[in-house]
Design a protein around this motif. Sequence first.
Motif, PDB file in Angstrom:
ATOM      1  N   GLN A 142       0.829  -1.215   0.000  1.00  0.00           N
ATOM      2  CA  GLN A 142       0.000   0.000   0.000  1.00  0.00           C
ATOM      3  C   GLN A 142       0.857   1.256   0.000  1.00  0.00           C
ATOM      4  O   GLN A 142       0.423   2.316  -0.445  1.00  0.00           O
ATOM      5  N   ARG A 143       2.090   1.138   0.523  1.00  0.00           N
ATOM      6  CA  ARG A 143       2.996   2.284   0.582  1.00  0.00           C
ATOM      7  C   ARG A 143       3.623   2.603  -0.783  1.00  0.00           C
ATOM      8  O   ARG A 143       4.055   3.726  -1.029  1.00  0.00           O
ATOM      9  N   ILE A 144       3.661   1.626  -1.693  1.00  0.00           N
ATOM     10  CA  ILE A 144       4.311   1.819  -2.993  1.00  0.00           C
ATOM     11  C   ILE A 144       3.455   2.720  -3.878  1.00  0.00           C
ATOM     12  O   ILE A 144       2.218   2.582  -3.917  1.00  0.00           O
ATOM     13  N   ASP A 145       4.076   3.628  -4.586  1.00  0.00           N
ATOM     14  CA  ASP A 145       3.374   4.561  -5.475  1.00  0.00           C
ATOM     15  C   ASP A 145       2.627   3.775  -6.565  1.00  0.00           C
ATOM     16  O   ASP A 145       3.265   3.047  -7.342  1.00  0.00           O
ATOM     17  N   PRO A 146       1.293   3.891  -6.646  1.00  0.00           N
ATOM     18  CA  PRO A 146       0.525   3.123  -7.653  1.00  0.00           C
ATOM     19  C   PRO A 146       0.934   3.451  -9.083  1.00  0.00           C
ATOM     20  O   PRO A 146       0.740   2.620  -9.981  1.00  0.00           O
ATOM     21  N   LEU A 174       3.776   3.461 -10.318  1.00  0.00           N
ATOM     22  CA  LEU A 174       4.799   2.511 -10.761  1.00  0.00           C
ATOM     23  C   LEU A 174       4.153   1.259 -11.367  1.00  0.00           C
ATOM     24  O   LEU A 174       4.603   0.751 -12.392  1.00  0.00           O
ATOM     25  N   PHE A 175       3.083   0.778 -10.717  1.00  0.00           N
ATOM     26  CA  PHE A 175       2.375  -0.389 -11.255  1.00  0.00           C
ATOM     27  C   PHE A 175       1.665  -0.027 -12.566  1.00  0.00           C
ATOM     28  O   PHE A 175       1.629  -0.828 -13.503  1.00  0.00           O
ATOM     29  N   ASP A 176       1.098   1.187 -12.620  1.00  0.00           N
ATOM     30  CA  ASP A 176       0.424   1.616 -13.849  1.00  0.00           C
ATOM     31  C   ASP A 176       1.418   1.717 -15.014  1.00  0.00           C
ATOM     32  O   ASP A 176       1.117   1.307 -16.139  1.00  0.00           O
ATOM     33  N   ALA A 177       2.599   2.256 -14.716  1.00  0.00           N
ATOM     34  CA  ALA A 177       3.620   2.386 -15.764  1.00  0.00           C
ATOM     35  C   ALA A 177       4.072   1.018 -16.258  1.00  0.00           C
ATOM     36  O   ALA A 177       4.263   0.811 -17.467  1.00  0.00           O
ATOM     37  N   ALA A 178       4.218   0.075 -15.311  1.00  0.00           N
ATOM     38  CA  ALA A 178       4.621  -1.283 -15.706  1.00  0.00           C
ATOM     39  C   ALA A 178       3.548  -1.927 -16.571  1.00  0.00           C
ATOM     40  O   ALA A 178       3.857  -2.628 -17.551  1.00  0.00           O
ATOM     41  N   LYS A 179       2.269  -1.675 -16.231  1.00  0.00           N
ATOM     42  CA  LYS A 179       1.173  -2.243 -17.015  1.00  0.00           C
ATOM     43  C   LYS A 179       1.160  -1.656 -18.423  1.00  0.00           C
ATOM     44  O   LYS A 179       0.952  -2.367 -19.411  1.00  0.00           O
ATOM     45  N   VAL A 180       1.391  -0.324 -18.526  1.00  0.00           N
ATOM     46  CA  VAL A 180       1.420   0.328 -19.841  1.00  0.00           C
ATOM     47  C   VAL A 180       2.568  -0.219 -20.690  1.00  0.00           C
ATOM     48  O   VAL A 180       2.433  -0.419 -21.910  1.00  0.00           O
ATOM     49  N   ILE A 231       9.563  -4.565  -9.258  1.00  0.00           N
ATOM     50  CA  ILE A 231       8.994  -3.395  -8.571  1.00  0.00           C
ATOM     51  C   ILE A 231       8.614  -3.740  -7.131  1.00  0.00           C
ATOM     52  O   ILE A 231       9.108  -3.136  -6.185  1.00  0.00           O
ATOM     53  N   THR A 232       7.711  -4.734  -6.990  1.00  0.00           N
ATOM     54  CA  THR A 232       7.178  -5.023  -5.650  1.00  0.00           C
ATOM     55  C   THR A 232       8.269  -5.489  -4.692  1.00  0.00           C
ATOM     56  O   THR A 232       8.425  -4.932  -3.591  1.00  0.00           O
ATOM     57  N   LEU A 233       9.022  -6.506  -5.097  1.00  0.00           N
ATOM     58  CA  LEU A 233      10.009  -7.099  -4.188  1.00  0.00           C
ATOM     59  C   LEU A 233      11.103  -6.106  -3.763  1.00  0.00           C
ATOM     60  O   LEU A 233      11.384  -5.980  -2.561  1.00  0.00           O
ATOM     61  N   PRO A 234      11.739  -5.370  -4.689  1.00  0.00           N
ATOM     62  CA  PRO A 234      12.774  -4.417  -4.232  1.00  0.00           C
ATOM     63  C   PRO A 234      12.239  -3.332  -3.305  1.00  0.00           C
ATOM     64  O   PRO A 234      12.919  -2.924  -2.363  1.00  0.00           O
ATOM     65  N   LEU A 235      11.005  -2.867  -3.559  1.00  0.00           N
ATOM     66  CA  LEU A 235      10.459  -1.783  -2.740  1.00  0.00           C
ATOM     67  C   LEU A 235       9.926  -2.275  -1.392  1.00  0.00           C
ATOM     68  O   LEU A 235       9.533  -1.472  -0.549  1.00  0.00           O
TER      69      LEU A 235
END
Length: 297
Positions: A184-188, A190-196, A208-212
Amino acid sequence: MKRSALDGSQHTNFIYLLPGLLLYAAFVFGPIVAALGLSLTSWDGLTMPRWVGLGNYADLFSDSRFYIALRNNAELMIFYCVLPLVLGITLAACVWNLKQREQLALRTFLFLPYIMPTAVLGIIWAWLYNPAFGPFNQFLRAVGLGRFALPWLGDFNFVLPAVGIVATWYFFGFCMVIFLTGIQRIDPSLFDAAKVDGASARKTFFWITLPLLMPEIRVVLLLTVIASIKSFDLIFTMTRGGPANATLVPNIYMYQLGFELNRFGAAAAIAIVGALLTFAINYAIHRLVGSKSKGLA
């Protein structure tokens, strides 16, 4: 402007802190210093303690049972630390994609074991593992796998994993909640950019998830390592360190020396070694994981 009560001189502020410092010294530093002093004596709990210097430590490091206890404790760390961490972070990544109501229900259900006393869980699981009427063996016999029905807590090869699985079951829900909070703390964005960019779920997780989640991984490692080294009540209620030292850990050995053999000096030496071990492992975790999490937090 109204002045705060803490805006006074340093001496005045120290007076406010003094009660807390005295309580902390009495209930934290006092027992540590007392255990350290006791570890340098030979004391049966009745007569006057006799000064032996480092004799208890010398006896301890030449005691084969102490090394067996350390080895068992190291193996249990797989079940106390590694498996809960892996299961927790995997489940958190899966549960994160569920709807809020389903996520809340699953999170509550999996967290339930963590709020129960481990001594009670040990008694319940000892009943579940019972070779005569325990549900595990009953189920195996019912589905035609009776040859796999074992005296789980009496088998030299399976007793340690049998106890360790209970520890994994106890901790993995807690780890999952910590990792869900971290996601929940990770900037959403980043996930949107990865999806794009067309990144797969696997690549999004590993890049993204694991390093952060490194700060949460460090917290989970610290808490589970401390719990592993402190392990006592779960093992005591299930096996009391048996059979034949197969589940003996330093804290069980400390209990046996102190309260069954009245060798309180030797028991205190185990406590001091355990405390030093905890500090050393936690320092290593801070050095290995902490430096990475600082740059990512």
